[in-house]
Design a protein around this motif. Structure first.
Motif, PDB file in Angstrom:
ATOM      1  N   LYS A  14       4.554   1.064  47.011  1.00 12.48           N
ATOM      2  CA  LYS A  14       4.487   2.555  46.890  1.00 12.48           C
ATOM      3  C   LYS A  14       4.555   4.114  46.326  1.00 12.48           C
ATOM      4  CE  LYS A  14       5.948   1.635  52.047  1.00 12.48           C
ATOM      5  NZ  LYS A  14       7.099   2.316  52.869  1.00 12.48           N
ATOM      6  N   ARG A  15       5.860   3.280  45.499  1.00 13.08           N
ATOM      7  CA  ARG A  15       5.748   4.435  43.864  1.00 13.08           C
ATOM      8  C   ARG A  15       4.752   4.404  43.631  1.00 13.08           C
ATOM      9  NH1 ARG A  15      11.006   1.729  44.273  1.00 13.08           N
ATOM     10  NH2 ARG A  15      10.215   1.222  41.634  1.00 13.08           N
ATOM     11  N   ASN A  16       4.268   3.413  42.967  1.00 15.66           N
ATOM     12  CA  ASN A  16       3.415   3.054  42.028  1.00 15.66           C
ATOM     13  C   ASN A  16       1.476   3.485  41.884  1.00 15.66           C
ATOM     14  OD1 ASN A  16       5.573   2.772  40.280  1.00 15.66           O
ATOM     15  ND2 ASN A  16       4.900   0.844  40.142  1.00 15.66           N
TER      16      ASN A  16
ATOM     17  N   PRO B 120      -0.814   6.483  30.292  1.00 15.96           N
ATOM     18  CA  PRO B 120       0.044   6.503  28.589  1.00 15.96           C
ATOM     19  C   PRO B 120       0.520   4.967  28.733  1.00 15.96           C
ATOM     20  CG  PRO B 120       0.934   7.294  30.486  1.00 15.96           C
ATOM     21  CD  PRO B 120      -0.805   7.387  30.646  1.00 15.96           C
ATOM     22  N   LYS B 121       1.261   4.502  29.779  1.00 15.65           N
ATOM     23  CA  LYS B 121       1.872   2.738  29.365  1.00 15.65           C
ATOM     24  C   LYS B 121       0.749   2.134  29.695  1.00 15.65           C
ATOM     25  CE  LYS B 121       5.767   3.133  29.052  1.00 15.65           C
ATOM     26  NZ  LYS B 121       6.706   2.815  28.618  1.00 15.65           N
TER      27      LYS B 121
ATOM     28  N   GLU C  41       4.920   5.721  35.808  1.00 16.89           N
ATOM     29  CA  GLU C  41       4.868   6.435  34.706  1.00 16.89           C
ATOM     30  C   GLU C  41       3.118   7.338  34.682  1.00 16.89           C
ATOM     31  OE1 GLU C  41       5.133   7.892  29.760  1.00 16.89           O
ATOM     32  OE2 GLU C  41       6.499   6.317  30.567  1.00 16.89           O
ATOM     33  N   ASP C  42       2.592   5.773  34.891  1.00 13.62           N
ATOM     34  CA  ASP C  42       0.759   5.978  35.119  1.00 13.62           C
ATOM     35  C   ASP C  42       0.974   6.242  36.398  1.00 13.62           C
ATOM     36  OD1 ASP C  42       0.782   4.858  32.131  1.00 13.62           O
ATOM     37  OD2 ASP C  42       0.235   2.389  32.893  1.00 13.62           O
ATOM     38  N   ALA C  43       1.116   5.800  37.102  1.00  9.87           N
ATOM     39  CA  ALA C  43       0.618   6.715  38.050  1.00  9.87           C
ATOM     40  C   ALA C  43       1.028   8.212  38.744  1.00  9.87           C
ATOM     41  CB  ALA C  43       1.302   6.345  39.695  1.00  9.87           C
ATOM     42  N   ASP C  44       2.000   8.785  38.666  1.00  8.21           N
ATOM     43  CA  ASP C  44       2.204  10.526  38.439  1.00  8.21           C
ATOM     44  C   ASP C  44       1.312  11.070  36.825  1.00  8.21           C
ATOM     45  OD1 ASP C  44       4.290   9.947  39.921  1.00  8.21           O
ATOM     46  OD2 ASP C  44       5.991   9.835  38.593  1.00  8.21           O
TER      47      ASP C  44
END
Length: 294
Positions: free
Chosen positions: A101-103, A132-133, A163-166
């Motif tokens: 869910k977060r990603n 970025p990751k 981080e990639d999702a954001d």
């Protein structure tokens, strides 16, 4: 079985990538059919079962598939080559669900004619190199209408890191088929893909709201408010959500679409559902498992 046999030079890579996805954290938590076999047999699944999946039917003969899987660093074959399992133990499902869910990002606006392969190629070549990751995504799930199983341009894409999702949501402007747009790109805003976190999308869905607002929805909402129609609309949405068993996504991920085009499509299909025969509803689970897995 399809007569088509894939003969590309990347045969081995494609086989490994596809089977590794079936056993991945991302897929096992949503693939009920495969999970039941996995759980009942200490993680082992017969290769002949895997080969019945829609996206594996093009890979033949079986002996070549076995040779390709021997070189996987994520899977292990039984001594006789008849069964396969993942090397690493599976994490707790609650933890995996929270990570997913977060990603995950909900994206609307793709052409409805795109296949799973088209979408995977788009993200692999146009999006992943900009992240970025990790330079790849965990999974892409096409959302399809419940009654007719038709893709209508909406996906949920799971990234390997939050981080990639954001970054994908906040920093990248995306258009199909161009990919990532720069400041000089001559693309109208309405043609950009709409995207938001899956968690935020689910909150909108629960509130009966739309994903995005345009002049058409403004006029419609204004008319509904003046005529008392907004209450009826909310009741209709709540009723549809209550009666729905899921979004009809390719992999069983619960979701839906609330953009204007997507919602109208779902309303149309809800009318069609009433016409489905009982025989269709009672079709065997085994038959369902052999449908195309994407």
């Amino acid at each position: 079985m399809s007569d088509f046999v894939y003969k590309g030079e990347d045969f081995d890579d494609k086989v490994r990538k596809q089977v590794e996805f079936y056993f991945s954290d991302s897929n096992l938590q949503t693939d009920k059919f495969l999970w039941r076999i996995f759980e009942a047999n200490d993680g082992w699944v017969e290769l002949k079962t895997i080969l019945t999946f829609g996206r594996m039917r093009q890979y033949r003969p079986e002996e070549r598939v076995i040779e390709a899987l021997k070189n996987s660093d994520k899977l292990v074959l039984s001594a006789d080559g008849a069964s396969i399992k993942r090397k690493d133990p599976l994490k707790d499902f609650n933890e995996l669900r929270n990570i997913r869910k977060r990603n995950s990002v909900h994206v609307e606006g793709f052409p409805a004619k795109l296949s799973q392969d088209d979408l995977e190629e788009f993200f692999e070549k146009k999006i992943a190199p900009k992240l970025p990751k990790e330079k790849s995504v965990a999974s892409i799930r096409r959302i399809r209408t419940k009654a007719k199983k038709e893709f209508f341009g909406t996906i949920d894409v799971e990234f390997k890191t939050q981080e990639d999702a954001d970054y994908f949501i906040k920093e990248l402007k995306i258009c199909y088929p161009q990919g990532v747009l720069d400041e000089n790109s001559e693309v109208e805003q309405k043609d950009e893909l709409k995207k938001m976190s899956l968690l935020a999308f689910q909150e909108l869905k629960e509130g009966g709201k739309r994903f995005g607002v345009n002049e058409v929805t403004k006029r419609r909402n204004s008319f509904n408010d003046s005529k008392g129609g907004s209450k009826q609309r909310k009741t209709s949405i709540d009723k549809r959500q209550k009666n729905s068993n899921g979004s009809g996504s390719d992999s069983g991920l619960e979701s839906g679409a609330i953009s204007e085009a997507a919602e109208d499509k779902l309303q149309e299909d809800n009318g069609d559902e009433a016409k489905e025969s009982k025989e269709s509803k009672d079709s065997s689970e085994t038959a369902k498992s052999n449908e195309d897995k994407e």
